[in-house]
Design an enzyme around this catalytic site. Structure first.
Site, PDB file in Angstrom:
ATOM      1  CB  ALA A  28      -6.355   5.494   6.210  1.00  0.00           C
ATOM      2  CG  PHE A  55      -4.467   0.085  -1.702  1.00  0.00           C
ATOM      3  CD1 PHE A  55      -5.614   0.777  -2.061  1.00  0.00           C
ATOM      4  CD2 PHE A  55      -4.612  -1.203  -1.206  1.00  0.00           C
ATOM      5  CE1 PHE A  55      -6.873   0.204  -1.917  1.00  0.00           C
ATOM      6  CE2 PHE A  55      -5.849  -1.781  -1.061  1.00  0.00           C
ATOM      7  CZ  PHE A  55      -6.990  -1.080  -1.412  1.00  0.00           C
ATOM      8  CE  LYS A  56      -8.015  -1.830   1.613  1.00  0.00           C
ATOM      9  NZ  LYS A  56      -8.848  -2.851   2.234  1.00  0.00           N
ATOM     10  CG  ASP A  57      -0.685   3.724   4.545  1.00  0.00           C
ATOM     11  OD1 ASP A  57      -1.243   3.696   5.657  1.00  0.00           O
ATOM     12  OD2 ASP A  57       0.288   3.004   4.258  1.00  0.00           O
ATOM     13  CB  THR A 106      -9.336  -1.370   5.721  1.00  0.00           C
ATOM     14  OG1 THR A 106      -9.554  -1.529   4.323  1.00  0.00           O
ATOM     15  CG2 THR A 106     -10.098  -0.142   6.187  1.00  0.00           C
TER      16      THR A 106
END
Length: 436
Positions: A111, A106-108, A139
């Site tokens: 980021a 999900f951190k795409d 992350t």
């Protein structure tokens, strides 16, 4: 968009300044001075909008004139170029798949948006931007791929030795170019503490242009609101308008973004903060005492956080009033044994393979329903990472069902590139200065 520090409500900085400074010198976190209410007509007709269109509406409302409309639209379309489907498993039970981006986590969302915002604001000839990031698993990979090859940037990723999965480590340590990794002989909390100390160190700030890619950076938080709105749009297309979100929670940036979406006007009935045995927040909601503890390693490693940085933001959203917060947020904790049982249950009931973080979010939904049998809301539990990242956790009969994406197989066999350091700040500081 103006922002203040959670430690100084009188401070005012621009979005650009908050993005590059990441954390105020007073060690608070940046928060928007104004949280606008989105147009009720937009919420009412949100089912007619695509994910990039929803993202543009939300970002425009928050950022106002910080980035011109055409530039912001192009930036979002480049950053958010993958889907986030809410997959129906049963009547009023959905899993929100947030692992369809390049790093399979999900951190795409955060980021990729952040890297493009920073690249947009950077000017030719400016001092090199040094991005520091601590990771408990996902992350680092998202930031590495988000910033890989971005001109005039250098990313330093700190991760705890032996506490990330083999695939996560490959994503952290095989990039080269402007990405470097440091294996810390400690926990995620140690990594996070080193990053925070670096931002407060006068000599390092005089020598480098430091910023963070952790969820303490406001540009990570904003894009994570997008998928909450988009999920509501998907449910609305199916005639469902009452929704509960169950969020796997470690550093509490993910659920913090959901609560920011709620404050922007997203009609959410309940948020559930689902944790593993690193249960600082469940204990706080039960006792009213906020007590951090050293983190414990679990199957759900991205949630192994004993001192969640973003909790201060969540309390700020509710003016420090725990009773107001508890009207919207509840929290449950689960052990590794329960997590594994949850993985097996999801497979047996839905023929669906869920990563350990996802399983914890599912268990929290089931716990909530047991305690609130009269509640008929649609329940969405967030799947924050692809199951392939945790091959050693699954029983063999479930593991064989996991499809390995091409971007993972391409990493196998690449040499690891990582330096090793202890948990002392002076050692980390000396490393940065020696490798300027």
């Amino acid at each position: 968009m103006k922002l203040y520090s959670t430690n100084n409500k009188d401070l005012r900085v621009s979005f650009k300044e908050a993005v590059f400074n990441s954390m105020p010198q007073d060690k608070g976190l940046y928060m928007p001075v104004e949280i606008p209410q989105l147009d009720p007509d937009f919420i009412e007709n949100i089912d007619k909008y695509s994910l990039p269109e929803i993202a543009n509406k939300v970002a425009s409302a928050l950022l106002k004139d910080e980035i011109p409309a055409a530039d912001l639209k192009a930036l979002i379309e480049d950053a958010i170029n993958f889907e986030a489907p809410a997959v129906k498993l049963a009547d009023k039970t959905f899993v929100l798949e947030l692992f369809h981006g390049p790093s399979l986590a999900f951190k795409d969302f955060g980021a990729r948006f952040m890297s493009r915002v920073m690249a947009y604001f950077l000017r030719d000839g400016e001092q090199l931007l040094d991005v520091l990031v601590a990771t408990s698993g996902d992350t680092g990979g998202a930031v590495a791929l988000g910033f890989l090859g971005v001109p005039n940037t250098r990313v330093t990723i700190l991760y705890p030795e032996g506490k990330v999965s083999p695939i996560q480590e490959l994503q952290l340590t095989t990039n080269g170019q402007n990405i470097r990794a440091i294996e810390i002989k400690g926990t995620f909390d140690d990594c996070q503490a080193l990053v925070k100390q670096a931002f407060a160190d006068a000599e390092l700030n005089a020598s480098f242009r430091l910023t963070s890619a952790n969820s303490i950076n406001i540009s990570r938080l904003i894009p994570q609101t997008f998928y909450y709105f988009n999920t509501y749009a998907q449910l609305k297309r199916q005639g469902l308008e009452e929704v509960i979100f169950s969020v796997p929670s470690g550093n509490f940036g993910n659920i913090g973004a959901g609560l920011l979406a709620y404050k922007l006007g997203l009609p959410v009935k309940q948020f559930i903060a689902a944790t593993n045995v690193n249960d600082t927040v469940p204990r706080f909601l039960e006792t009213g005492v906020y007590e951090t503890r050293p983190s414990t390693q679990t199957y759900s490693n991205a949630m192994d956080v004993g001192a969640p940085s973003n909790w201060v933001r969540i309390m700020d959203l509710f003016k420090g009033e725990i009773d107001l917060l508890k009207e919207v947020v509840t929290s449950y904790r689960f052990t590794d044994e329960e997590t594994l049982a949850g993985i097996k249950e999801i497979d047996a009931k839905f023929d669906y393979v869920a990563c350990p973080h996802t399983a914890i979010a599912y268990l929290a939904i089931e716990q909530f329903r047991k305690q609130n049998p009269e509640d008929s809301s649609a329940a969405v539990f967030l799947s924050t990472a692809h199951a392939c990242k945790f091959p050693d956790i699954f029983p063999k009969d479930i593991a064989i069902k996991i499809e390995i994406p091409e971007q993972v197989t391409a990493l196998v066999g690449k040499p690891k590139q990582a330096d090793q350091l202890g948990v002392d700040f002076e050692g980390f500081k000396a490393y940065l200065l020696a490798n300027a």
